[in-house]
Design a protein around this motif. Structure first.
Motif, PDB file in Angstrom:
ATOM      1  N   PRO A   1       0.796  -1.224   0.000  1.00 28.79           N
ATOM      2  CA  PRO A   1       0.000   0.000   0.000  1.00 28.79           C
ATOM      3  C   PRO A   1       0.836   1.285   0.000  1.00 28.79           C
ATOM      4  O   PRO A   1       0.462   2.265  -0.643  1.00 28.79           O
ATOM      5  CB  PRO A   1      -0.836  -0.108   1.279  1.00 28.79           C
ATOM      6  N   MET A   2       1.959   1.278   0.684  1.00 29.63           N
ATOM      7  CA  MET A   2       2.788   2.488   0.720  1.00 29.63           C
ATOM      8  C   MET A   2       3.401   2.778  -0.649  1.00 29.63           C
ATOM      9  O   MET A   2       3.528   3.937  -1.044  1.00 29.63           O
ATOM     10  CB  MET A   2       3.859   2.371   1.802  1.00 29.63           C
ATOM     11  N   ASP A   3       3.763   1.726  -1.395  1.00 26.83           N
ATOM     12  CA  ASP A   3       4.259   1.914  -2.757  1.00 26.83           C
ATOM     13  C   ASP A   3       3.146   2.453  -3.652  1.00 26.83           C
ATOM     14  O   ASP A   3       3.380   3.314  -4.509  1.00 26.83           O
ATOM     15  CB  ASP A   3       4.802   0.598  -3.334  1.00 26.83           C
ATOM     16  N   LEU A   4       1.942   1.949  -3.434  1.00 25.21           N
ATOM     17  CA  LEU A   4       0.797   2.446  -4.203  1.00 25.21           C
ATOM     18  C   LEU A   4       0.549   3.926  -3.928  1.00 25.21           C
ATOM     19  O   LEU A   4       0.246   4.698  -4.844  1.00 25.21           O
ATOM     20  CB  LEU A   4      -0.464   1.646  -3.868  1.00 25.21           C
ATOM     21  N   ILE A   5       0.694   4.324  -2.671  1.00 21.68           N
ATOM     22  CA  ILE A   5       0.492   5.732  -2.311  1.00 21.68           C
ATOM     23  C   ILE A   5       1.554   6.605  -2.974  1.00 21.68           C
ATOM     24  O   ILE A   5       1.253   7.705  -3.460  1.00 21.68           O
ATOM     25  CB  ILE A   5       0.463   5.909  -0.779  1.00 21.68           C
ATOM     26  N   LYS A   6       2.803   6.126  -3.035  1.00 25.02           N
ATOM     27  CA  LYS A   6       3.858   6.879  -3.722  1.00 25.02           C
ATOM     28  C   LYS A   6       3.519   7.041  -5.204  1.00 25.02           C
ATOM     29  O   LYS A   6       3.670   8.128  -5.773  1.00 25.02           O
ATOM     30  CB  LYS A   6       5.212   6.182  -3.563  1.00 25.02           C
ATOM     31  N   ASP A   7       3.042   5.949  -5.833  1.00 24.60           N
ATOM     32  CA  ASP A   7       2.648   6.016  -7.240  1.00 24.60           C
ATOM     33  C   ASP A   7       1.459   6.959  -7.428  1.00 24.60           C
ATOM     34  O   ASP A   7       1.398   7.729  -8.391  1.00 24.60           O
ATOM     35  CB  ASP A   7       2.286   4.627  -7.774  1.00 24.60           C
ATOM     36  N   LEU A   8       0.515   6.897  -6.487  1.00 27.75           N
ATOM     37  CA  LEU A   8      -0.652   7.768  -6.545  1.00 27.75           C
ATOM     38  C   LEU A   8      -0.233   9.236  -6.467  1.00 27.75           C
ATOM     39  O   LEU A   8      -0.735  10.072  -7.226  1.00 27.75           O
ATOM     40  CB  LEU A   8      -1.620   7.427  -5.405  1.00 27.75           C
ATOM     41  N   ASP A   9       0.701   9.541  -5.577  1.00 29.14           N
ATOM     42  CA  ASP A   9       1.196  10.924  -5.464  1.00 29.14           C
ATOM     43  C   ASP A   9       1.799  11.400  -6.780  1.00 29.14           C
ATOM     44  O   ASP A   9       1.571  12.533  -7.207  1.00 29.14           O
ATOM     45  CB  ASP A   9       2.230  11.049  -4.341  1.00 29.14           C
ATOM     46  N   ARG A  10       2.560  10.524  -7.450  1.00 27.00           N
ATOM     47  CA  ARG A  10       3.165  10.880  -8.729  1.00 27.00           C
ATOM     48  C   ARG A  10       2.093  11.160  -9.782  1.00 27.00           C
ATOM     49  O   ARG A  10       2.139  12.171 -10.484  1.00 27.00           O
ATOM     50  CB  ARG A  10       4.088   9.744  -9.193  1.00 27.00           C
ATOM     51  N   VAL A  11       1.075  10.306  -9.862  1.00 28.58           N
ATOM     52  CA  VAL A  11       0.000  10.472 -10.848  1.00 28.58           C
ATOM     53  C   VAL A  11      -0.833  11.710 -10.526  1.00 28.58           C
ATOM     54  O   VAL A  11      -1.206  12.469 -11.423  1.00 28.58           O
ATOM     55  CB  VAL A  11      -0.883   9.198 -10.917  1.00 28.58           C
ATOM     56  N   LEU A  12      -1.100  11.941  -9.238  1.00 33.09           N
ATOM     57  CA  LEU A  12      -1.863  13.126  -8.844  1.00 33.09           C
ATOM     58  C   LEU A  12      -1.110  14.414  -9.172  1.00 33.09           C
ATOM     59  O   LEU A  12      -1.719  15.411  -9.572  1.00 33.09           O
ATOM     60  CB  LEU A  12      -2.198  13.075  -7.354  1.00 33.09           C
TER      61      LEU A  12
END
Length: 152
Positions: free
Chosen positions: A40-51
């Motif tokens: 989940p923390m890796d997903l949040i990092k990816d989400l931040d990049r996309v956002l």
């Protein structure tokens, strides 16, 4: 990049964000003893990049819309008028449906409703607004393929 391409990219980013939200929800809680499919923390990092990319795309689109002037009008003004015409046509369409609905009366003693406006007049207003909406929408789309997205 043309404005229309940027709009398409923004839409793709919105879909990606929704997908990431779903993936995150699927991985933040698992049955005891199981492991999440993705961290989940890796997903949040990816989400931040996309956002962040989404934010910049929206900013550049909005900047382009406010600075693109065609026939003395900004694209933002045209978009606002298009939104207004969409609402107007939707309201007139619903009103037309309401006025032409015959309703059902089971006996002469039941309340009878009568129209307070001529449906033909209302139809003309609807047709006029619909025509303006189609013309404006086509103009906005053509501008999207002509206008370059402003770099920032």
């Amino acid at each position: 990049m043309k404005l229309a391409e940027a709009l398409s990219r923004r839409s793709a980013l919105e879909e990606k964000i929704d997908e990431m939200k779903s993936r995150l929800a699927d991985n933040v809680k698992v049955q005891e003893g199981d492991q999440p499919f993705e961290n989940p923390m890796d997903l949040i990092k990816d989400l931040d990049r996309v956002l962040t990319e989404f934010k910049m795309m929206v900013f550049r689109i909005n900047l382009t819309n406010t600075r693109t002037v065609v026939d003395g009008r900004t694209l933002t003004d045209m978009l606002a008028e298009r939104d207004m015409l969409k609402k107007k046509t939707r309201i007139l369409s619903d009103t037309l449906s309401s006025i032409t609905d015959r309703g059902s009366r089971y006996s002469r003693n039941e309340i009878k409703y009568v129209a307070t406006v001529d449906p033909a007049d209302l139809r003309r207003l609807f047709d006029d607004a619909s025509s303006k909406l189609r013309q404006l929408d086509l103009r906005i789309q053509s501008i999207g393929w002509e206008a370059d997205l402003i770099e920032y």
